[in-house]
Design a protein around this motif. Structure first.
Motif, PDB file in Angstrom:
ATOM      1  N   LYS A  44     -27.618 -10.403  11.626  1.00 26.64           N
ATOM      2  CA  LYS A  44     -27.084 -11.476  12.467  1.00 26.64           C
ATOM      3  C   LYS A  44     -26.165 -12.395  11.677  1.00 26.64           C
ATOM      4  O   LYS A  44     -25.261 -13.023  12.253  1.00 26.64           O
ATOM      5  N   GLN A  45     -26.406 -12.459  10.359  1.00 19.50           N
ATOM      6  CA  GLN A  45     -25.550 -13.268   9.499  1.00 19.50           C
ATOM      7  C   GLN A  45     -24.345 -12.478   8.996  1.00 19.50           C
ATOM      8  O   GLN A  45     -23.623 -12.937   8.106  1.00 19.50           O
ATOM      9  N   LYS A  46     -24.159 -11.282   9.549  1.00 20.23           N
ATOM     10  CA  LYS A  46     -23.008 -10.412   9.229  1.00 20.23           C
ATOM     11  C   LYS A  46     -23.015  -9.954   7.780  1.00 20.23           C
ATOM     12  O   LYS A  46     -21.961  -9.801   7.155  1.00 20.23           O
ATOM     13  N   HIS A  47     -24.206  -9.726   7.227  1.00 26.16           N
ATOM     14  CA  HIS A  47     -24.315  -9.177   5.879  1.00 26.16           C
ATOM     15  C   HIS A  47     -23.804  -7.735   5.924  1.00 26.16           C
ATOM     16  O   HIS A  47     -24.334  -6.905   6.672  1.00 26.16           O
ATOM     17  N   PRO A  48     -22.763  -7.376   5.138  1.00 28.68           N
ATOM     18  CA  PRO A  48     -22.147  -6.036   5.261  1.00 28.68           C
ATOM     19  C   PRO A  48     -23.133  -4.887   5.052  1.00 28.68           C
ATOM     20  O   PRO A  48     -23.165  -3.940   5.846  1.00 28.68           O
ATOM     21  N   SER A  49     -23.930  -4.946   3.996  1.00 29.61           N
ATOM     22  CA  SER A  49     -24.872  -3.868   3.727  1.00 29.61           C
ATOM     23  C   SER A  49     -25.960  -3.801   4.791  1.00 29.61           C
ATOM     24  O   SER A  49     -26.384  -2.709   5.197  1.00 29.61           O
ATOM     25  N   ALA A  50     -26.400  -4.959   5.274  1.00 24.96           N
ATOM     26  CA  ALA A  50     -27.435  -4.980   6.310  1.00 24.96           C
ATOM     27  C   ALA A  50     -26.913  -4.370   7.605  1.00 24.96           C
ATOM     28  O   ALA A  50     -27.647  -3.646   8.302  1.00 24.96           O
ATOM     29  N   LEU A  51     -25.668  -4.638   7.935  1.00 19.37           N
ATOM     30  CA  LEU A  51     -25.083  -4.053   9.141  1.00 19.37           C
ATOM     31  C   LEU A  51     -25.037  -2.530   9.049  1.00 19.37           C
ATOM     32  O   LEU A  51     -25.345  -1.817  10.016  1.00 19.37           O
ATOM     33  N   ARG A  52     -24.691  -2.015   7.869  1.00 18.80           N
ATOM     34  CA  ARG A  52     -24.642  -0.559   7.688  1.00 18.80           C
ATOM     35  C   ARG A  52     -26.042   0.056   7.712  1.00 18.80           C
ATOM     36  O   ARG A  52     -26.250   1.126   8.289  1.00 18.80           O
ATOM     37  N   ALA A  53     -27.000  -0.639   7.079  1.00 21.06           N
ATOM     38  CA  ALA A  53     -28.373  -0.137   7.091  1.00 21.06           C
ATOM     39  C   ALA A  53     -28.937  -0.131   8.504  1.00 21.06           C
ATOM     40  O   ALA A  53     -29.619   0.822   8.913  1.00 21.06           O
ATOM     41  N   GLN A  54     -28.642  -1.171   9.265  1.00 22.58           N
ATOM     42  CA  GLN A  54     -29.119  -1.236  10.636  1.00 22.58           C
ATOM     43  C   GLN A  54     -28.515  -0.118  11.488  1.00 22.58           C
ATOM     44  O   GLN A  54     -29.194   0.484  12.328  1.00 22.58           O
ATOM     45  N   LYS A  55     -27.258   0.184  11.247  1.00 17.04           N
ATOM     46  CA  LYS A  55     -26.604   1.265  11.990  1.00 17.04           C
ATOM     47  C   LYS A  55     -27.240   2.616  11.665  1.00 17.04           C
ATOM     48  O   LYS A  55     -27.450   3.451  12.554  1.00 17.04           O
ATOM     49  N   LEU A  56     -27.553   2.841  10.390  1.00 19.67           N
ATOM     50  CA  LEU A  56     -28.198   4.099  10.001  1.00 19.67           C
ATOM     51  C   LEU A  56     -29.600   4.213  10.600  1.00 19.67           C
ATOM     52  O   LEU A  56     -30.015   5.293  11.042  1.00 19.67           O
ATOM     53  N   LEU A  57     -30.331   3.117  10.640  1.00 17.43           N
ATOM     54  CA  LEU A  57     -31.711   3.146  11.119  1.00 17.43           C
ATOM     55  C   LEU A  57     -31.819   3.186  12.632  1.00 17.43           C
ATOM     56  O   LEU A  57     -32.918   3.381  13.171  1.00 17.43           O
ATOM     57  N   GLN A  58     -30.703   2.992  13.331  1.00 22.14           N
ATOM     58  CA  GLN A  58     -30.737   3.117  14.788  1.00 22.14           C
ATOM     59  C   GLN A  58     -31.060   4.547  15.220  1.00 22.14           C
ATOM     60  O   GLN A  58     -31.644   4.761  16.273  1.00 22.14           O
ATOM     61  N   ARG A  59     -30.664   5.520  14.393  1.00 20.50           N
ATOM     62  CA  ARG A  59     -31.000   6.913  14.654  1.00 20.50           C
ATOM     63  C   ARG A  59     -31.679   7.480  13.410  1.00 20.50           C
ATOM     64  O   ARG A  59     -31.040   8.148  12.583  1.00 20.50           O
ATOM     65  N   PRO A  60     -32.974   7.222  13.236  1.00 19.30           N
ATOM     66  CA  PRO A  60     -33.662   7.688  12.032  1.00 19.30           C
ATOM     67  C   PRO A  60     -33.691   9.195  11.901  1.00 19.30           C
ATOM     68  O   PRO A  60     -33.768   9.717  10.789  1.00 19.30           O
ATOM     69  N   ASP A  61     -33.626   9.926  13.033  1.00 22.94           N
ATOM     70  CA  ASP A  61     -33.627  11.394  12.949  1.00 22.94           C
ATOM     71  C   ASP A  61     -32.378  11.888  12.234  1.00 22.94           C
ATOM     72  O   ASP A  61     -32.432  12.816  11.419  1.00 22.94           O
ATOM     73  N   ARG A  62     -31.234  11.269  12.514  1.00 23.21           N
ATOM     74  CA  ARG A  62     -29.994  11.672  11.849  1.00 23.21           C
ATOM     75  C   ARG A  62     -30.009  11.266  10.377  1.00 23.21           C
ATOM     76  O   ARG A  62     -29.527  12.021   9.509  1.00 23.21           O
TER      77      ARG A  62
END
Length: 415
Positions: A44-62
């Motif tokens: 929510k604070q627009k942390h670049p690495s956190a945004l990428r990690a959150q995107k990856l974890l949205q589809r844990p199977d992939r």
């Protein structure tokens, strides 16, 4: 072709493959060990690495498919290189030895060590890895998609239906555990307040109300002089007005509205009646959180509590509810007095919830609401001074009686 390469190059390639294997192993552990709520906060604070990690974890199977694809590929390739190196150095006899050494090296340097590091420092490892994993997922997406498709079809043949992971939702008990384990990260006064707020749902009006016998009110049958004197000396800003009995309540008097009119010669009982507000009634089992909503909806700060027969059994104010939330800031220390021998002199009129909050004890709150009530229920009779009993593991000695109720007691905490 590999037989033509120098051994130094083969050993260098093998080292790189082990490092890659360690990267994939550590990345998997770090991403799965991330605190999801902290990750969401950073995102929510627009942390670049956190945004990428959150995107990856949205589809844990992939994500898992990508990591295992990469990990297995480098491990198999490392095994092949080890076989070539062993053949060139020792012939076929060296293959078994090389396989054992490679297994030990991968286990230590590509599995246990990186996963231990990732588990202890998940953010540092994960936030570094995402800058490699996200582009790699885009590059290998068709292959990852195919692997996931085959995997999901296989699981369906076994009767296993995969559903998208639900949102991280905590129950009240789980949230209470999170707050309780916050420790030094949360100031103690906020820590206690949050726990009390979470307990508010289980608390009812009966837990915090002022009992009927302690209600201060104005009886219209009293002489007008007595009423005026009572108003002038009142410690409260709101008083219920009744005739003969609190059960026959007429309304609520707000003293700030009436005090300017008291010096006037025309002040009388009729003037008092004309300045009464409508009084609010609530059942005794009303949850405190619901009462807060009612107070806000009806713009009230005061209510009389009635039982199932409609008789008044107490009163509750907004201040009482606030004190339930921040009681440690406003408690009367005279109710609980620590003694040098480790015991406590306690006013038996104290509510059990307040006593638990002050002392940290866990006396039951499901039955009687006051210490006096708990003692009476346990003894099933009216005691006399000097009576001793064991109450939920605590030794209790009755010091004073006030009529038919217990006045003061001495409590010896459990050892």
């Amino acid at each position: 072709m590999l037989n033509d390469l120098p051994l130094s190059l083969l050993f260098s390639a093998l080292g790189v493959l082990i490092l890659l294997s360690a990267f994939f192993s550590g990345s998997e552990t770090a991403l799965m060990a991330l605190n999801r709520y902290r990750l969401q906060h950073l995102a929510k604070q627009k942390h670049p690495s956190a945004l990428r990690a959150q995107k990856l974890l949205q589809r844990p199977d992939r994500l898992i498919g990508l990591i295992l694809l990469g990990n297995n590929f480098v491990n198999i390739l490392a095994s092949s290189l080890t076989t070539v190196i062993a053949l060139r150095l020792y012939g076929e006899a060296g293959i078994a030895i090389a396989a054992g050494i490679l297994t030990l090296v991968i286990l230590i340097f590509a599995e246990v060590a990186p996963k231990t590091l990732a588990a202890t420092h998940p953010e540092k490892v994960a936030f570094t890895a995402v800058w490699i994993l996200l582009p790699l997922l885009r590059l290998l997406y068709p292959l990852v998609w195919l692997v996931n498709l085959i995997t999901n079809l296989f699981l369906r043949l076994l009767g296993i239906r995969l559903k998208q992971s639900p949102a991280n939702v905590l129950s009240a008990e789980e949230l209470r555990t999170v707050v309780a384990e916050a420790g030094a990260r949360l100031p103690e006064r906020y820590h206690n307040m949050l726990l009390t707020i979470l307990d508010l749902e289980s608390a009812t009006v009966e837990d915090v109300m002022i009992p009927r016998q302690e209600i201060c009110g104005i009886d219209l049958d009293d002489p007008i002089e007595t009423i005026i004197e009572q108003i002038k000396n009142s410690r409260h800003t709101r008083l219920p007005v009744f005739k003969k009995s609190i059960d026959n309540v007429i309304g609520l008097l707000h003293l700030r509205k009436l005090l300017p009119k008291i010096p006037a010669d025309a002040f009388d009982k009729e003037t008092l009646r004309q300045n009464l507000d409508e009084i609010h009634f609530v059942p005794e089992n009303t949850p405190l959180h619901q009462l807060l909503v009612d107070f806000k909806k009806h713009h009230k700060r005061f209510a009389l509590v009635v039982d199932e027969y409609g008789d008044v059994i107490g009163l509750v104010t907004l201040t009482d509810i606030i004190q339930e939330l921040v009681g440690e800031l406003t408690e009367d220390e005279s109710l609980v007095q620590p003694q040098k021998d480790g015991s406590y002199i306690v006013d038996a009129g104290i509510s059990i919830r307040e006593l638990n909050r002050v002392t940290g004890w866990e006396l039951p709150t499901a039955g009687p609401k006051t210490l006096n009530g708990l003692i009476m229920e346990h003894l099933e009779t009216i005691p006399s001074p000097g009576t001793s009993l064991r109450l939920n593991g605590f030794k209790v000695e009755i010091l004073e009686m006030e009529g038919n109720v217990v006045g003061k007691v001495r409590i010896y905490p459990q050892k």
